[in-house]
Design an enzyme around this catalytic site. Structure first.
Site, PDB file in Angstrom:
ATOM      1  N   GLU A 174     -20.833 -62.037 -48.618  1.00  0.00           N
ATOM      2  CA  GLU A 174     -21.322 -63.386 -48.340  1.00  0.00           C
ATOM      3  C   GLU A 174     -20.455 -64.346 -49.152  1.00  0.00           C
ATOM      4  O   GLU A 174     -20.311 -64.187 -50.364  1.00  0.00           O
ATOM      5  CB  GLU A 174     -22.795 -63.527 -48.719  1.00  0.00           C
ATOM      6  CG  GLU A 174     -23.728 -62.532 -48.045  1.00  0.00           C
ATOM      7  CD  GLU A 174     -23.775 -62.666 -46.534  1.00  0.00           C
ATOM      8  OE1 GLU A 174     -23.304 -63.699 -46.000  1.00  0.00           O
ATOM      9  OE2 GLU A 174     -24.277 -61.737 -45.872  1.00  0.00           O
ATOM     10  N   GLY A 190     -19.505 -60.413 -30.411  1.00  0.00           N
ATOM     11  CA  GLY A 190     -20.397 -59.482 -31.101  1.00  0.00           C
ATOM     12  C   GLY A 190     -21.842 -59.824 -30.837  1.00  0.00           C
ATOM     13  O   GLY A 190     -22.706 -59.605 -31.690  1.00  0.00           O
ATOM     14  N   HIS A 224     -19.484 -61.714 -42.032  1.00  0.00           N
ATOM     15  CA  HIS A 224     -19.915 -61.217 -43.347  1.00  0.00           C
ATOM     16  C   HIS A 224     -19.781 -59.701 -43.471  1.00  0.00           C
ATOM     17  O   HIS A 224     -19.899 -59.159 -44.575  1.00  0.00           O
ATOM     18  CB  HIS A 224     -21.336 -61.677 -43.670  1.00  0.00           C
ATOM     19  CG  HIS A 224     -22.417 -60.978 -42.905  1.00  0.00           C
ATOM     20  ND1 HIS A 224     -23.726 -61.000 -43.303  1.00  0.00           N
ATOM     21  CD2 HIS A 224     -22.399 -60.247 -41.751  1.00  0.00           C
ATOM     22  CE1 HIS A 224     -24.470 -60.326 -42.452  1.00  0.00           C
ATOM     23  NE2 HIS A 224     -23.688 -59.861 -41.510  1.00  0.00           N
ATOM     24  N   LYS A 245     -22.079 -65.093 -34.821  1.00  0.00           N
ATOM     25  CA  LYS A 245     -23.340 -65.098 -35.563  1.00  0.00           C
ATOM     26  C   LYS A 245     -23.468 -63.795 -36.347  1.00  0.00           C
ATOM     27  O   LYS A 245     -23.600 -62.720 -35.778  1.00  0.00           O
ATOM     28  CB  LYS A 245     -24.529 -65.252 -34.608  1.00  0.00           C
ATOM     29  CG  LYS A 245     -25.877 -65.368 -35.315  1.00  0.00           C
ATOM     30  CD  LYS A 245     -27.013 -65.495 -34.313  1.00  0.00           C
ATOM     31  CE  LYS A 245     -27.202 -64.217 -33.521  1.00  0.00           C
ATOM     32  NZ  LYS A 245     -27.575 -63.066 -34.380  1.00  0.00           N
ATOM     33  N   ASP A 304     -19.068 -57.603 -26.565  1.00  0.00           N
ATOM     34  CA  ASP A 304     -19.404 -56.590 -27.567  1.00  0.00           C
ATOM     35  C   ASP A 304     -18.830 -55.258 -27.107  1.00  0.00           C
ATOM     36  O   ASP A 304     -18.256 -55.165 -26.019  1.00  0.00           O
ATOM     37  CB  ASP A 304     -20.917 -56.495 -27.789  1.00  0.00           C
ATOM     38  CG  ASP A 304     -21.273 -56.173 -29.245  1.00  0.00           C
ATOM     39  OD1 ASP A 304     -20.637 -55.260 -29.812  1.00  0.00           O
ATOM     40  OD2 ASP A 304     -22.162 -56.825 -29.805  1.00  0.00           O
ATOM     41  N   ASP A 313     -13.088 -55.153 -27.494  1.00  0.00           N
ATOM     42  CA  ASP A 313     -12.885 -55.179 -28.944  1.00  0.00           C
ATOM     43  C   ASP A 313     -12.418 -56.570 -29.335  1.00  0.00           C
ATOM     44  O   ASP A 313     -11.351 -57.020 -28.906  1.00  0.00           O
ATOM     45  CB  ASP A 313     -11.829 -54.133 -29.318  1.00  0.00           C
ATOM     46  CG  ASP A 313     -11.591 -54.035 -30.820  1.00  0.00           C
ATOM     47  OD1 ASP A 313     -12.006 -54.950 -31.555  1.00  0.00           O
ATOM     48  OD2 ASP A 313     -10.972 -53.045 -31.250  1.00  0.00           O
ATOM     49  N   GLU A 360     -23.679 -68.133 -40.752  1.00  0.00           N
ATOM     50  CA  GLU A 360     -23.543 -67.226 -41.892  1.00  0.00           C
ATOM     51  C   GLU A 360     -24.128 -67.876 -43.146  1.00  0.00           C
ATOM     52  O   GLU A 360     -24.400 -69.081 -43.172  1.00  0.00           O
ATOM     53  CB  GLU A 360     -22.065 -66.904 -42.172  1.00  0.00           C
ATOM     54  CG  GLU A 360     -21.357 -66.078 -41.114  1.00  0.00           C
ATOM     55  CD  GLU A 360     -21.634 -64.583 -41.207  1.00  0.00           C
ATOM     56  OE1 GLU A 360     -22.502 -64.181 -42.012  1.00  0.00           O
ATOM     57  OE2 GLU A 360     -20.978 -63.819 -40.473  1.00  0.00           O
TER      58      GLU A 360
END
Length: 366
Positions: free
Chosen positions: A332, A209, A271, A267, A232, A253, A302
């Site tokens: 979170e 990602g 979340h 990164k 990504d 994916d 995170e």
């Protein structure tokens, strides 16, 4: 019940208590003005105007620099009182006239030429966004309306997902992707200065990602021996700049496949997903990396709620960030919540390093 209400009223018989309570209530109600004033100052490029004026500017200087109509000068004065009271900008009296200067916060709003390492103006535009804010006005519906149970607050407000708008609205998608690049540059600059050991001994890394590759570029520059791959969605990597010879972009994916590497970097990915999806992603990561004794691990960047500086601002930021992420049904997590998904995904151990203020590096080992 009536007696209880009477007792509660009697607890506020002091005029001072009543005044203070009302002030606090107003203060909470008007808190959103801090955000909208920050967004306005960002869109007006106030930081750049001050910077162009030699680092200090009067209202007249600002108006001239940003091309403001003279009739708006008094309104600009009122607007600027908000980010100066909250410490985003500094102000001092200069021969009876307000003189504005930059602080460490407002320096982050400098646009520069797009290559500035410490620039977060686009991030402000993503976080303080009318679409996002409207989603939070739908949270009460999300909690109470049965047909909203399977939707996110964003879908309740807009009838589609946030990610669909990013994918289909070229302007919105560009701002979002630029914001992610900005945030990656700032985060990686801090990590590579304060905790670069997490990348020692690695020969290959996949940034899952990873967008346009800002984090991978920082790692590849600091560690030329590390071969970096950015995974990504195809339409995102298709727009990524090919500025670093040691970075490969792969469209795909991450629920289906993650390229093999010593280490996987996640990164600000997990979340945005609920626990079941996080477990699926982490299992794919585990399939991609080496065994622990060969140096394999997953590096997660995170928030770990409750871990980090104990001052009120970073603590409050963690809690606010958690509620903010509700708009896409994100979360979170506290340490015990992270531990649960790590173990369920088949990992054996982890290490948390709170090096990014309110956010942390989590090294997860197979």
């Amino acid at each position: 019940m009536a007696q209880r209400v009477q007792e509660e009223d009697e607890q506020m018989t002091s005029t001072d208590d009543l005044i203070q309570a009302e002030i606090e209530l107003y203060h909470h109600c008007f808190a959103f003005i801090k955000s909208t004033a920050l967004r306005a100052a960002t869109d007006l490029c106030i930081s750049d105007a001050i910077h162009r004026n030699g680092g200090a500017a009067t209202l007249s200087d600002l108006a001239l620099n940003i091309g403001l109509h003279p009739t708006k000068l008094s309104h600009l004065r009122r607007l600027m009182r908000v980010p100066t009271v909250s410490g985003v900008f500094a102000v001092e009296d200069h021969n009876g006239e307000a003189m504005y200067t930059l602080t460490r916060v407002s320096r982050l709003l400098l646009n520069g030429d797009g290559e500035r390492t410490h620039a977060l103006s686009h991030l402000v535009r993503v976080l303080v966004n009318p679409l996002t804010v409207a989603s939070h006005f739908s949270i009460h519906e999300w909690f109470t309306i049965e047909q909203a149970a399977a939707m996110t607050p964003f879908e309740v407000a807009h009838g589609c997902t946030r990610w669909e708008i990013i994918a289909n609205d070229a302007k919105d998608g560009s701002v979002f992707n630029t914001a992610m690049v900005e945030d990656s540059r700032v985060a990686m600059d801090i990590i590579l200065k304060e905790s670069c050991g997490v990348f020692q001994g690695i020969s290959s890394l996949v940034d899952v990602g990873g967008g346009h590759g800002a984090a991978a570029a920082a790692i590849a520059t600091a560690f030329p021996n590390i071969k970096c791959t950015v995974l990504d969605l195809p339409h995102i990597v298709a727009e990524a700049p090919t500025t670093h010879s040691n970075i490969q972009f792969v469209g795909g994916d991450f629920f289906e496949f993650i390229p093999a590497a010593d280490v996987v970097l996640l990164k600000y990915i997990l979340h945005a997903w609920q626990d079941d999806d996080c477990v699926k992603i982490l299992r794919r990561c585990k399939e991609a990396i080496l065994a622990r004794d060969a140096g394999g691990k997953v590096i997660i960047i995170e928030v770990v709620v409750g871990i980090g500086p104990k001052e009120i601002v970073p603590k409050e930021m963690q809690i606010l960030f958690d509620v903010f992420m509700m708009y896409v049904d994100g979360i979170e997590r506290e340490e015990h919540e992270w531990k649960k998904i790590f173990l369920e995904a088949g990992f054996s151990d982890y290490k948390i390093t709170p090096v990014l203020g309110a956010r942390s590096i989590i090294e997860v080992y197979p």
